[in-house]
Design an enzyme around this catalytic site. Structure first.
Site, short mmCIF file in Angstrom:
data_model
loop_
_atom_site.label_atom_id
_atom_site.label_comp_id
_atom_site.label_asym_id
_atom_site.label_seq_id
_atom_site.Cartn_x
_atom_site.Cartn_y
_atom_site.Cartn_z
N GLY A 1 39.56 62.37 20.63
CA GLY A 1 39.99 63.77 20.72
C GLY A 1 41.31 63.27 21.21
N GLY B 1 38.45 57.15 21.92
CA GLY B 1 37.55 56.85 20.82
C GLY B 1 37.99 56.08 20.13
CG ASN C 1 46.83 54.35 17.47
OD1 ASN C 1 46.01 55.84 16.47
ND2 ASN C 1 45.44 54.01 17.84
CE1 TYR C 2 49.67 55.70 22.94
CE2 TYR C 2 51.28 55.06 23.80
CZ TYR C 2 50.03 54.59 23.77
OH TYR C 2 49.94 54.04 24.46
#
Length: 532
Positions: A110, A177, A473-474
């Site tokens: 999340g 995660g 991922n950002y």
């Protein structure tokens, strides 16, 4: 006239009420059809399904929303959340989502910066893989199979239970995660020694849009390449990852020190930019800046900029001090700043806990703060000059103290040795730093988001160009999005795709077109299939 207005107003309100009821009814019917479908194709899933009428729906939805900017009442909610414990249950969710034309968002930890794993403007369900926490360790081959539902902290703890001389080079924060971080590449405090987390994935098991369970051999090398950095929610549901562990000494050295503008920070940091990417591979020093209030500040508002320099050295303190004294004496590191600990204990430290906190805290995914925020990120291949740094400090003063952070992560070392086409993540040789700018939006949201835009503009002379780069991922929707419905053109997707993946974007598009031509796995910045 008043009477006519009252009649019209009443009619409008009744119309609105009817429309709302119809919309709710449509959502409820879609939810009911989806749940009935799950019941037919999976006998054991009912206790793992949460509809909006379920008393635990909100708690389950909020359990791993880590950007509270997307936890508002007005944020679109899923019709259903499913938390499967078996592969067959995941296959059922895929089948029923396709059958009833519902988007399926896949949530691991999340941590999507734009909430893409748990928010959609279209009717959708969440496949929450939080229960996929398998871990099996093979000492002989120094490998492990890791479930996508594990967090970094759980993974580190499980490795530490088995060995004190092996580790895994994943991210800093314990509650991130594993499934999400590996899907985008993943970096941490051992990046300069070992590269990205995804560089050490040697096999995987996933379920595709047709419900097939595939491994590296059966999916093929192109598909396997794509899942290790091509972004989450695009290439299937990765159930587990086989990773090659890396060697670490039984004792590593860590430090965290603070320096302010009044302590010659500008000159120290200017030197840091030229030194940090060239230090021995075993040493990574990252730096985070904030503005604070300090009595030592000569400013009338008593504001100053403070940097936290934090380091991991994969060896003992004596060797690290020798390196620092030779290559970066300006930082002024002394023995009292340093601690020798195990690698596992260092992961506790870099997750923001006190150094000697028992490592069992890594198993608690709820303990770290979850703010509301907006961020942006860049890569740079040149140092920021002194005048640029001074302007950056001025930018930091424009928000309240401790409400904005600017993060610098140095590259070099092993990252210089890996081809930019080895994985979808292309930012390797020649990259000096990754920047991440971050503002909390708990109040004054519009003003703080505008600050991020202003800072992004300010940094333009110092960051990569053609394209200006970013880290998937950002994720940042400012870069561009796909169409919510229907196909997305290559040109449209390239506006954001080239910034994350450079030329690797073309290969990702070709792979997506072959493996998921119907674009079942999709979101605003998933790789789209392209048909000419």
């Amino acid at each position: 006239m008043k009477s006519r207005f009252s009649i019209c107003f009443t009619f409008l309100m009744l119309s609105f009420s009817c429309a709302t009821s119809l919309a709710l009814s449509k959502d409820e019917k879609s939810s009911e059809k989806f749940v009935n479908c799950l019941d037919r194709v999976s006998d054991d899933v009912s206790k793992l399904v949460y509809t909006q009428q379920n008393s635990n729906f909100t708690r389950t939805l909020l359990s791993t929303i880590n950007n509270l900017r997307f936890a508002k009442p007005e944020t679109p909610k899923p019709l259903v959340i499913v938390t499967p414990v078996s592969e067959s249950q995941i296959q059922a969710v895929i089948f029923c989502s396709k059958k009833h034309d519902l988007q399926m968002r896949i949530r691991s930890g999340g941590h999507s910066f734009e909430g893409l794993s748990y928010v959609s403007p279209l009717p959708f369900v969440i496949l929450d893989i939080v229960n996929l926490k398998t871990f099996s360790f093979d000492a002989e081959t120094e490998t492990a199979w890791v479930g996508s539902g594990l967090t970094n902290g759980e993974l580190y703890y499980r490795i530490g239970e088995k060995t004190d001389t092996l580790a895994f080079p994943s991210g800093l924060w314990a509650n991130v995660g594993v499934g999400g971080i590996l899907s985008g590449g993943g970096y941490g405090m051992m990046m300069r020694k070992y590269g990205l987390a995804a560089d050490h994935v040697i096999d995987a098991r996933l379920i595709d849009a047709d419900g097939r369970i595939l491994n590296r051999k059966s999916m093929g090398e192109d598909w396997f390449w794509a899942i290790r950095g091509g972004g989450g929610g695009t290439f299937g549901v990765v159930l587990s990852w086989k990773v090659k562990l890396v060697a670490v000494p039984k004792t590593v050295t860590v430090f965290k020190v603070f320096r302010t503008v009044e302590q010659n920070l500008t000159n120290i940091f200017h030197k840091y930019q030229s030194v940090a990417p060239k230090l021995p591979k075993e040493l990574l020093i990252k730096a985070d800046a904030q503005s604070i209030v300090s009595d030592a500040s000569p400013r009338s508002d008593k504001r100053t900029v403070i940097f936290l320099f934090e380091a991991l050295y994969l060896d003992g303190v004596d060797k690290m001090l020798s390196v620092m004294q030779e290559q970066f004496p300006e930082l002024g590191i002394v023995r009292e700043d340093c601690f020798e600990v195990s690698w596992l204990q260092s992961t506790v430290y870099f997750s923001g806990f006190e150094l000697f906190t028992p490592p069992e805290i890594l198993l608690d995914s709820t303990i770290l703060p979850r703010p509301a925020f907006k961020s942006n990120n860049d890569f740079t291949q040149v140092p920021v000059p002194i005048e640029g740094l001074e302007g950056l400090w001025d930018m930091m003063y424009k928000l309240p103290p401790q409400k904005a952070t600017f993060q610098f992560t140095p590259y070099g070392g092993r990252m210089d040795e890996i081809s930019e086409s080895a994985l979808p993540f292309p930012y390797r040789a020649g990259t000096l730093f990754k920047f991440n700018m971050y503002a909390e939006t708990d109040t004054d949201e519009a003003e703080r988001i505008e600050w991020i835009r202003s800072l992004t503009t300010y940094l333009t002379p110092y960051v990569t160009k053609n394209p200006r780069s970013a880290y998937v991922n950002y994720v940042n929707l400012w870069l561009g999005t796909n169409n919510l419905r229907g196909p997305t053109s290559y040109q449209q997707a390239s506006t954001w795709g080239k910034r994350y993946f450079k030329n690797n974007f073309d290969r990702l598009v070709k792979i997506k077109t072959v493996m998921d031509p119907g674009n079942f796995f999709r979101h605003e910045q998933s790789i789209p299939p392209i048909f000419v």
